[in-house]
Write an enzyme that holds these catalytic residues in place. Structure first.
Site, PDB file in Angstrom:
ATOM      1  N   PRO A  18      11.098  41.296 -47.383  1.00 20.65           N
ATOM      2  CA  PRO A  18      10.861  42.299 -48.570  1.00 20.65           C
ATOM      3  C   PRO A  18      10.748  43.725 -47.996  1.00 20.65           C
ATOM      4  CG  PRO A  18       8.767  41.616 -48.155  1.00 20.65           C
ATOM      5  CD  PRO A  18       9.777  40.717 -46.887  1.00 20.65           C
ATOM      6  N   MET A  19      11.684  44.496 -48.686  1.00 17.48           N
ATOM      7  CA  MET A  19      11.891  46.073 -48.288  1.00 17.48           C
ATOM      8  C   MET A  19      11.809  46.839 -49.424  1.00 17.48           C
ATOM      9  SD  MET A  19      13.920  46.086 -44.872  1.00 17.48           S
ATOM     10  CE  MET A  19      15.250  45.113 -45.529  1.00 17.48           C
ATOM     11  N   CYS A 103       0.796  46.070 -46.678  1.00 13.26           N
ATOM     12  CA  CYS A 103       1.419  47.349 -47.032  1.00 13.26           C
ATOM     13  C   CYS A 103       0.580  48.226 -46.517  1.00 13.26           C
ATOM     14  CB  CYS A 103       1.824  47.203 -48.511  1.00 13.26           C
ATOM     15  SG  CYS A 103       2.312  48.795 -48.934  1.00 13.26           S
ATOM     16  N   ASN A 202       8.009  37.874 -37.357  1.00 15.39           N
ATOM     17  CA  ASN A 202       8.674  39.052 -37.892  1.00 15.39           C
ATOM     18  C   ASN A 202       8.304  40.303 -37.090  1.00 15.39           C
ATOM     19  OD1 ASN A 202       7.644  41.439 -40.578  1.00 15.39           O
ATOM     20  ND2 ASN A 202       9.828  40.995 -40.052  1.00 15.39           N
ATOM     21  N   GLY A 226      13.962  42.144 -41.427  1.00 15.86           N
ATOM     22  CA  GLY A 226      14.140  43.436 -42.384  1.00 15.86           C
ATOM     23  C   GLY A 226      15.290  44.547 -42.149  1.00 15.86           C
ATOM     24  N   ARG A 227      14.592  45.513 -41.257  1.00 16.64           N
ATOM     25  CA  ARG A 227      15.478  46.570 -40.953  1.00 16.64           C
ATOM     26  C   ARG A 227      16.725  46.138 -40.283  1.00 16.64           C
ATOM     27  NH1 ARG A 227      10.932  49.706 -38.327  1.00 16.64           N
ATOM     28  NH2 ARG A 227      10.648  47.823 -37.613  1.00 16.64           N
TER      29      ARG A 227
END
Ligand code: FMN
Length: 328
Positions: A18-19, A103, A202, A226-227
Site C-alpha cells: 500500500p502506498m 504509518c 518488506n 512498494g517503492r
C-alpha cells in the site's frame, strides 16, 4: 488455508505494498495490467473517532484489480470502530483486512493510530483482537519495528500474534527512522525465529538480487514491495522468472503500455487534466529517487501539457536513459 502459497515454480507469495498518494488507483491498475504479483493491499482507510464507517468504506472497491485480490487496510485506534469498519469492508467483498501499525505521519500518530499503536503492545493487541473477532475473513497486521526504538519489538510482534492475526508484514524501520536508514532485515530474521505465524518481509527490495537475498537471509514467507515497484513495474515478473528460469526481459514498449494503462479511462474516472497531474506525481517520485534523473525532475513537473498522451510523449524520453527497469 495457506494464505501465502508459493507458485508452481516455488516462488514465494508476492504482494504490492500500500502506498497512499503515489500508489493510488491509477498506479494499482497499471501494475495489475503488468501483473506478476499475487495480491495488492490498498492504502489505508482512516477510521477516526466518530467515523461513519459506511460512507468511509465506499471508496474501497473489492474487484478493482480483478482477478488479482485487493486487501483493505484500516488505520485507527478505537477497537469498536475498527471492528465496525472491518465488518463493512468484509460485506463489500474484501478478501482480507490489514491493520496499519506503521504509518509515521504526525496527523495519524497524534490520534494514536498507525505507528503509535507500537508504543503499547496491550493497545495493539486490543485493537487487532477486536478486528479479528469482528470478521470471518483473515485479518493481518502491517507494522514497523517500533516507535522511537526497537525496545518493544518482540512484545509487539507477540501481541500481534496472540491477537489472532493470520500473518504479519514487517517493515523493519521505526517510526522515527521514517524512510531514512536502511531497513533492518536482521529484525525480519529475528521475528521469523520468534513467530509461529507466517511473516512477510518488506523494505528496500529494489532488484531481484535484493528479493532473493531477503528471502535467504531472513527465512520470511513472502515479500511485499512498494517503492521498488514504482521504480521498476516489472520487478515482480523478474522475481518470478528467477524461479521459473524463463527469462523475463521487459522492453521499452512494455513501459509505454504500463503508462497507457495508468492513464486509461474508466467510467467515472478522472479528467484529462487530473490524469496529467497524477502522472506528474508518479514521475516526480521516480525522478526524485533516481540519481541519474533527479536534475530533470523540475522539467517534468513544470510541463504545461493538459493532455496525458502529449505529456507522456514529452516526459518518457527523459526517463529512458535513467530508469532502473533494466537493472536486475
Ligand atoms: C508514498 C508512500 C505511501 C505509503 N502508504 C502506506 C499505507 O497507506 N499503508 C502502509 O501500511 N504503508 C504505507 N507505506 C509504506 C510501504 O507500504 C512500505 O512499507 C515501505 O515503503 C517500505 O517498503 P519499500 O521499501 O518496498 O517501499 C507507504 C510508503 C510510501 C513511500
Amino acid at each position: 488455508m495457506n494464505l501465502l502459497p508459493r507458485d508452481e515454480n516455488g516462488c514465494p507469495y508476492l504482494q504490492l505494498a500500500p502506498m497512499e498518494g503515489v500508489g493510488d488507483r491509477c498506479f494499482r491498475r497499471a501494475m495489475a495490467f503488468v501483473g506478476g504479483f499475487d495480491e495488492a493491499v490498498r492504502d489505508f482507510l482512516r477510521v477516526p473517532i466518530n467515523a461513519h464507517v459506511k460512507s468511509l468504506a465506499k471508496v474501497y472497491v473489492a474487484d478493482e484489480l480483478s482477478p488479482i485480490p485487493l486487501a483493505a487496510q484500516i488505520m485507527g485506534s478505537d477497537p469498536d470502530l475498527m471492528a465496525d469498519m472491518a465488518q463493512e469492508l468484509s460485506q463489500r467483498g474484501a478478501p482480507r483486512i490489514d491493520v496499519n501499525c506503521g504509518c509515521p505521519s504526525p496527523t495519524v500518530t497524534g490520534r494514536g493510530a498507525g505507528s503509535s499503536l507500537l508504543k503499547d503492545p496491550r493497545i495493539l493487541h486490543e485493537v487487532a483482537r477486536s478486528v479479528v473477532r469482528a470478521v470471518a475473513i483473515p485479518v493481518t497486521i502491517k507494522m514497523r519495528s517500533g516507535y522511537e526504538d526497537t525496545s518493544l519489538f518482540e512484545e509487539n510482534i507477540l501481541a500481534a500474534q496472540e491477537s489472532g492475526v493470520r500473518y504479519i508484514t514487517l517493515h523493519p524501520r521505526t517510526k522515527v527512522d521514517g524512510y531514512g536508514p536502511p531497513a533492518r532485515w536482521d529484525l525480519i530474521a529475528r521475528a521469523k525465529s520468534i513467530l509461529s505465524i507466517p511473516l512477510i518481509g518488506n523494505g528496500d527490495i529494489l532488484t531481484v538480487t535484493d528479493a532473493i537475498s531477503m528471502l535467504r537471509n531472513t527465512g520470511c514467507d513472502g515479500l511485499m514491495i512498494g517503492r521498488g515497484s514504482i521504480m521498476n513495474p516489472f520487478l515482480f515478473h523478474q522475481i518470478k522468472a528467477h524461479y521459473s528460469q524463463v527469462p523475463y526481459e521487459p522492453k521499452w514498449e512494455h513501459l509505454l503500455q504500463f503508462f497507457e494503462a495508468f492513464i486509461a479511462e474508466t467510467p467515472g474516472d478522472f479528467s484529462l487534466k487530473l490524469r496529467v497531474n497524477k502522472l506528474k506525481q508518479l514521475l516526480g517520485f521516480i525522478f526524485k529517487s533516481n540519481g541519474q534523473l533527479k536534475e530533470k525532475r523540475q522539467l517534468v513537473l513544470s510541463a504545461s501539457h493538459t493532455d496525458p498522451k502529449a505529456f507522456l510523449a514529452f516526459a518518457l524520453p527523459l526517463l529512458q536513459e535513467g530508469w532502473m527497469f533494466r537493472k536486475v
